[in-house]
Design a protein around this motif. Sequence first.
Motif, PDB file in Angstrom:
ATOM      1  N   ASP A 130      45.579  20.844 111.851  1.00 16.76           N
ATOM      2  CA  ASP A 130      45.325  22.267 111.602  1.00 16.76           C
ATOM      3  C   ASP A 130      45.193  22.975 112.947  1.00 16.76           C
ATOM      4  O   ASP A 130      44.097  23.052 113.502  1.00 16.76           O
ATOM      5  CB  ASP A 130      44.055  22.437 110.772  1.00 16.76           C
ATOM      6  CG  ASP A 130      43.694  23.893 110.520  1.00 16.76           C
ATOM      7  OD1 ASP A 130      44.502  24.792 110.853  1.00 16.76           O
ATOM      8  OD2 ASP A 130      42.599  24.139 109.978  1.00 16.76           O
ATOM      9  N   SER A 153      41.037  17.563 108.799  1.00 21.02           N
ATOM     10  CA  SER A 153      40.800  18.298 110.037  1.00 21.02           C
ATOM     11  C   SER A 153      39.339  18.723 110.195  1.00 21.02           C
ATOM     12  O   SER A 153      38.775  18.628 111.286  1.00 21.02           O
ATOM     13  CB  SER A 153      41.708  19.533 110.077  1.00 21.02           C
ATOM     14  OG  SER A 153      41.446  20.324 111.200  1.00 21.02           O
ATOM     15  N   ALA A 154      38.730  19.186 109.125  1.00 21.35           N
ATOM     16  CA  ALA A 154      37.344  19.660 109.205  1.00 21.35           C
ATOM     17  C   ALA A 154      36.388  18.528 109.569  1.00 21.35           C
ATOM     18  O   ALA A 154      35.490  18.709 110.400  1.00 21.35           O
ATOM     19  CB  ALA A 154      36.939  20.308 107.883  1.00 21.35           C
ATOM     20  N   ASN A 178      42.193  25.518 113.597  1.00 26.04           N
ATOM     21  CA  ASN A 178      40.806  25.157 113.274  1.00 26.04           C
ATOM     22  C   ASN A 178      39.895  25.758 114.345  1.00 26.04           C
ATOM     23  O   ASN A 178      39.896  25.298 115.494  1.00 26.04           O
ATOM     24  CB  ASN A 178      40.667  23.637 113.213  1.00 26.04           C
ATOM     25  CG  ASN A 178      39.284  23.184 112.833  1.00 26.04           C
ATOM     26  OD1 ASN A 178      38.296  23.623 113.407  1.00 26.04           O
ATOM     27  ND2 ASN A 178      39.201  22.301 111.864  1.00 26.04           N
TER      28      ASN A 178
END
Length: 173
Positions: free
Chosen positions: A105, A75-76, A108
């Motif tokens: 996520d 996700s990051a 986020n």
Amino acid sequence: MGRVIKYEGGAMDTATTEKLKAFVRGEMTWSEVEGMTFAEAKAIAQVGCDLAAAGRYEEARILFEGLVEGNPKDSASRAALGTVYQKLGRLEEAIAEYSAALERDPSNPVALVNRGELYLRQGNRQGFTDIANASEADPNGETSAGRRAKALVKAIALVAAEKMKAEQAQARA
């Protein structure tokens, strides 16, 4: 970092064959097949962030696209790639990456605040929800995305209050 896939002629070992089969079945990412550690991925992502901070967006794009290709579940990295696409003016691709990050996520803050801002610019009311959720995801403003979300919430509230005042003044006139 040693790599799993090395062909030096002859038969491939059983462990490598099983990893490749798991990759084909969608049970492993390419990063997992290759044995990339979290620390290694984080170090590459930091270089990508440093490049982006220096305005070297094309180079940052290449690194983040590689990270996402190797591990589409990250996700990051997807949110970071979205940010780079946004800086490059590739807004639809940015929204797609932010959305993919949020599938993995939903809290986020980077993906929420950036997608929210892009949606608002398009006139899409989902942007309000994204920005509110980003503010809730980082209630203490510990990240720059959380601080930006809080600032946007305040700005939106001020604009709404001013609009209400103007409408009330018109109604009285």
